[in-house]
Design a protein around this motif. Structure first.
Motif, PDB file in Angstrom:
ATOM      1  N   PHE A 295      14.103  14.766 -17.425  1.00 20.69           N
ATOM      2  CA  PHE A 295      13.722  13.549 -18.137  1.00 20.69           C
ATOM      3  C   PHE A 295      14.950  13.077 -18.902  1.00 20.69           C
ATOM      4  O   PHE A 295      15.250  13.552 -19.986  1.00 20.69           O
ATOM      5  N   TYR A 296      15.679  12.167 -18.269  1.00 22.39           N
ATOM      6  CA  TYR A 296      16.984  11.687 -18.719  1.00 22.39           C
ATOM      7  C   TYR A 296      16.784  10.368 -19.477  1.00 22.39           C
ATOM      8  O   TYR A 296      16.481   9.344 -18.865  1.00 22.39           O
ATOM      9  N   ASP A 297      16.864  10.427 -20.789  1.00 15.42           N
ATOM     10  CA  ASP A 297      16.656   9.244 -21.638  1.00 15.42           C
ATOM     11  C   ASP A 297      15.267   8.635 -21.467  1.00 15.42           C
ATOM     12  O   ASP A 297      15.078   7.428 -21.649  1.00 15.42           O
ATOM     13  N   VAL A 298      14.297   9.465 -21.106  1.00 13.94           N
ATOM     14  CA  VAL A 298      12.918   8.988 -20.948  1.00 13.94           C
ATOM     15  C   VAL A 298      11.978  10.167 -21.231  1.00 13.94           C
ATOM     16  O   VAL A 298      12.322  11.313 -20.967  1.00 13.94           O
ATOM     17  N   LYS A 299      10.818   9.862 -21.786  1.00 13.15           N
ATOM     18  CA  LYS A 299       9.799  10.882 -22.033  1.00 13.15           C
ATOM     19  C   LYS A 299       8.802  10.859 -20.876  1.00 13.15           C
ATOM     20  O   LYS A 299       8.536   9.808 -20.304  1.00 13.15           O
ATOM     21  N   PRO A 300       8.223  12.013 -20.532  1.00 11.18           N
ATOM     22  CA  PRO A 300       7.257  12.046 -19.428  1.00 11.18           C
ATOM     23  C   PRO A 300       6.140  11.004 -19.590  1.00 11.18           C
ATOM     24  O   PRO A 300       5.754  10.351 -18.621  1.00 11.18           O
ATOM     25  N   ALA A 301       5.647  10.828 -20.796  1.00 12.70           N
ATOM     26  CA  ALA A 301       4.553   9.879 -21.028  1.00 12.70           C
ATOM     27  C   ALA A 301       4.958   8.432 -20.719  1.00 12.70           C
ATOM     28  O   ALA A 301       4.088   7.580 -20.493  1.00 12.70           O
ATOM     29  N   GLU A 302       6.252   8.159 -20.691  1.00 17.13           N
ATOM     30  CA  GLU A 302       6.729   6.795 -20.422  1.00 17.13           C
ATOM     31  C   GLU A 302       6.817   6.476 -18.931  1.00 17.13           C
ATOM     32  O   GLU A 302       7.044   5.323 -18.560  1.00 17.13           O
ATOM     33  N   LEU A 303       6.642   7.471 -18.066  1.00 18.14           N
ATOM     34  CA  LEU A 303       6.752   7.237 -16.632  1.00 18.14           C
ATOM     35  C   LEU A 303       5.554   6.434 -16.135  1.00 18.14           C
ATOM     36  O   LEU A 303       4.405   6.811 -16.353  1.00 18.14           O
ATOM     37  N   ALA A 304       5.841   5.330 -15.466  1.00 16.16           N
ATOM     38  CA  ALA A 304       4.798   4.484 -14.878  1.00 16.16           C
ATOM     39  C   ALA A 304       5.441   3.630 -13.794  1.00 16.16           C
ATOM     40  O   ALA A 304       6.634   3.311 -13.853  1.00 16.16           O
ATOM     41  N   ILE A 305       4.657   3.263 -12.805  1.00 16.98           N
ATOM     42  CA  ILE A 305       5.158   2.410 -11.726  1.00 16.98           C
ATOM     43  C   ILE A 305       5.631   1.091 -12.317  1.00 16.98           C
ATOM     44  O   ILE A 305       4.900   0.437 -13.055  1.00 16.98           O
ATOM     45  N   GLY A 306       6.855   0.711 -11.992  1.00 14.87           N
ATOM     46  CA  GLY A 306       7.418  -0.525 -12.500  1.00 14.87           C
ATOM     47  C   GLY A 306       6.846  -1.751 -11.809  1.00 14.87           C
ATOM     48  O   GLY A 306       6.318  -1.670 -10.691  1.00 14.87           O
ATOM     49  N   ALA A 307       6.939  -2.876 -12.477  1.00 18.45           N
ATOM     50  CA  ALA A 307       6.407  -4.134 -11.935  1.00 18.45           C
ATOM     51  C   ALA A 307       7.060  -4.496 -10.606  1.00 18.45           C
ATOM     52  O   ALA A 307       6.393  -4.990  -9.692  1.00 18.45           O
ATOM     53  N   ALA A 308       8.352  -4.239 -10.484  1.00 17.01           N
ATOM     54  CA  ALA A 308       9.057  -4.564  -9.234  1.00 17.01           C
ATOM     55  C   ALA A 308       8.478  -3.760  -8.069  1.00 17.01           C
ATOM     56  O   ALA A 308       8.327  -4.276  -6.959  1.00 17.01           O
ATOM     57  N   VAL A 309       8.116  -2.509  -8.319  1.00 12.43           N
ATOM     58  CA  VAL A 309       7.537  -1.662  -7.274  1.00 12.43           C
ATOM     59  C   VAL A 309       6.133  -2.152  -6.942  1.00 12.43           C
ATOM     60  O   VAL A 309       5.748  -2.208  -5.775  1.00 12.43           O
ATOM     61  N   SER A 310       5.368  -2.514  -7.956  1.00 11.84           N
ATOM     62  CA  SER A 310       4.003  -2.995  -7.719  1.00 11.84           C
ATOM     63  C   SER A 310       3.983  -4.187  -6.782  1.00 11.84           C
ATOM     64  O   SER A 310       3.113  -4.295  -5.923  1.00 11.84           O
ATOM     65  N   SER A 311       4.974  -5.078  -6.913  1.00 11.85           N
ATOM     66  CA  SER A 311       5.009  -6.259  -6.039  1.00 11.85           C
ATOM     67  C   SER A 311       5.710  -5.984  -4.707  1.00 11.85           C
ATOM     68  O   SER A 311       5.469  -6.673  -3.731  1.00 11.85           O
ATOM     69  N   ALA A 312       6.559  -4.954  -4.654  1.00 16.35           N
ATOM     70  CA  ALA A 312       7.321  -4.675  -3.432  1.00 16.35           C
ATOM     71  C   ALA A 312       6.679  -3.616  -2.540  1.00 16.35           C
ATOM     72  O   ALA A 312       7.075  -3.478  -1.384  1.00 16.35           O
ATOM     73  N   ALA A 313       5.719  -2.866  -3.059  1.00 16.19           N
ATOM     74  CA  ALA A 313       5.095  -1.799  -2.266  1.00 16.19           C
ATOM     75  C   ALA A 313       4.442  -2.393  -1.027  1.00 16.19           C
ATOM     76  O   ALA A 313       3.895  -3.492  -1.055  1.00 16.19           O
ATOM     77  N   GLU A 314       4.521  -1.651   0.064  1.00 14.20           N
ATOM     78  CA  GLU A 314       4.002  -2.150   1.338  1.00 14.20           C
ATOM     79  C   GLU A 314       2.483  -2.146   1.401  1.00 14.20           C
ATOM     80  O   GLU A 314       1.907  -2.907   2.164  1.00 14.20           O
ATOM     81  N   SER A 315       1.841  -1.282   0.614  1.00  9.78           N
ATOM     82  CA  SER A 315       0.379  -1.208   0.693  1.00  9.78           C
ATOM     83  C   SER A 315      -0.190  -0.605  -0.585  1.00  9.78           C
ATOM     84  O   SER A 315       0.524   0.076  -1.330  1.00  9.78           O
ATOM     85  N   PRO A 316      -1.490  -0.809  -0.812  1.00  4.09           N
ATOM     86  CA  PRO A 316      -2.141  -0.153  -1.957  1.00  4.09           C
ATOM     87  C   PRO A 316      -2.090   1.373  -1.830  1.00  4.09           C
ATOM     88  O   PRO A 316      -2.040   2.074  -2.839  1.00  4.09           O
ATOM     89  N   GLU A 317      -2.068   1.870  -0.596  1.00  8.34           N
ATOM     90  CA  GLU A 317      -1.973   3.309  -0.381  1.00  8.34           C
ATOM     91  C   GLU A 317      -0.650   3.858  -0.909  1.00  8.34           C
ATOM     92  O   GLU A 317      -0.601   4.949  -1.467  1.00  8.34           O
ATOM     93  N   ASP A 318       0.433   3.081  -0.693  1.00  5.06           N
ATOM     94  CA  ASP A 318       1.731   3.503  -1.220  1.00  5.06           C
ATOM     95  C   ASP A 318       1.688   3.574  -2.744  1.00  5.06           C
ATOM     96  O   ASP A 318       2.185   4.535  -3.339  1.00  5.06           O
ATOM     97  N   LEU A 319       1.104   2.577  -3.377  1.00  2.68           N
ATOM     98  CA  LEU A 319       1.005   2.592  -4.838  1.00  2.68           C
ATOM     99  C   LEU A 319       0.209   3.802  -5.316  1.00  2.68           C
ATOM    100  O   LEU A 319       0.576   4.442  -6.310  1.00  2.68           O
ATOM    101  N   ALA A 320      -0.852   4.150  -4.598  1.00  4.26           N
ATOM    102  CA  ALA A 320      -1.659   5.319  -4.956  1.00  4.26           C
ATOM    103  C   ALA A 320      -0.835   6.603  -4.792  1.00  4.26           C
ATOM    104  O   ALA A 320      -0.913   7.510  -5.639  1.00  4.26           O
ATOM    105  N   ARG A 321      -0.028   6.690  -3.727  1.00  6.66           N
ATOM    106  CA  ARG A 321       0.849   7.852  -3.511  1.00  6.66           C
ATOM    107  C   ARG A 321       1.828   7.992  -4.669  1.00  6.66           C
ATOM    108  O   ARG A 321       2.049   9.085  -5.191  1.00  6.66           O
ATOM    109  N   TYR A 322       2.435   6.866  -5.056  1.00  9.47           N
ATOM    110  CA  TYR A 322       3.422   6.885  -6.136  1.00  9.47           C
ATOM    111  C   TYR A 322       2.761   7.308  -7.450  1.00  9.47           C
ATOM    112  O   TYR A 322       3.327   8.105  -8.200  1.00  9.47           O
ATOM    113  N   ALA A 323       1.587   6.785  -7.721  1.00 14.93           N
ATOM    114  CA  ALA A 323       0.882   7.128  -8.960  1.00 14.93           C
ATOM    115  C   ALA A 323       0.541   8.619  -8.996  1.00 14.93           C
ATOM    116  O   ALA A 323       0.696   9.276 -10.038  1.00 14.93           O
TER     117      ALA A 323
END
Length: 172
Positions: free
Chosen positions: A103-131
């Protein structure tokens, strides 16, 4: 021709996969960790050092993850803004690799899918995998590092030692 074939075959064997956001960590912790592990006789995979012109990115990265026994995810503030990074993380988690988070300059609790990824992901399944992968990483004990106050040598040494320990345990 035989030497090129031998070199390529040797380069295809990986012990540890280093996942990172290049703009944040390639010239610092990712590069330093790659060098230290290589000096210790470990075969690390780092995109900029393990791939060659003409390689297909996803094919080489996916092969590196499949071959590795340990995955190091270097979570920086913009790691979760990258589809590539989250794809790597999801693959490591799904393949059951031993995951070592930094955790380099970030706390575990701060990890979340970024907005750019949410709009660029190929499918809802990919977003679920990432989450799912992010959730798994948050629940894994890792190393924390503050780049403004931390000791780089200590981080690289501690991480290298953890990787070696995991590799030895994987052989048993």
């Amino acid at each position: 021709m035989a030497a090129a074939t031998t070199r390529k075959a040797a380069a295809s064997t990986v012990d540890v996969f280093l996942s990172h956001r290049g703009v944040d960590t390639k010239s610092t912790v990712a590069g330093l960790l790659y060098d230290r592990l290589a000096q210790m006789g470990v075969r690390p995979f780092l995109d900029s050092r393990s791939m060659e012109p003409g390689d297909k990115i996803y094919e080489r990265v996916d092969a590196g993850i499949r071959q590795s026994r340990v995955g190091v995810a270097i979570f920086s503030p913009r790691y979760c803004d990258s589809v590539f990074c989250l794809h790597e993380l999801a693959m490591m988690v799904e393949a059951g690799k031993k995951l070592i988070p930094i955790f380099y300059d970030v706390k575990p609790a701060e990890l979340a899918i970024g907005a750019a990824v949410s709009s660029a992901a190929e499918s809802p399944e990919d977003l679920a995998r990432y989450a799912r992968a992010i959730r798994e990483a948050k629940l894994t004990v890792g190393l924390t590092f503050d780049s403004k106050k931390g000791d780089w040598s200590d981080l690289v040494s501690r991480t290298s030692n953890v990787v070696l320990k995991c590799l030895k345990q994987a052989k048993v």
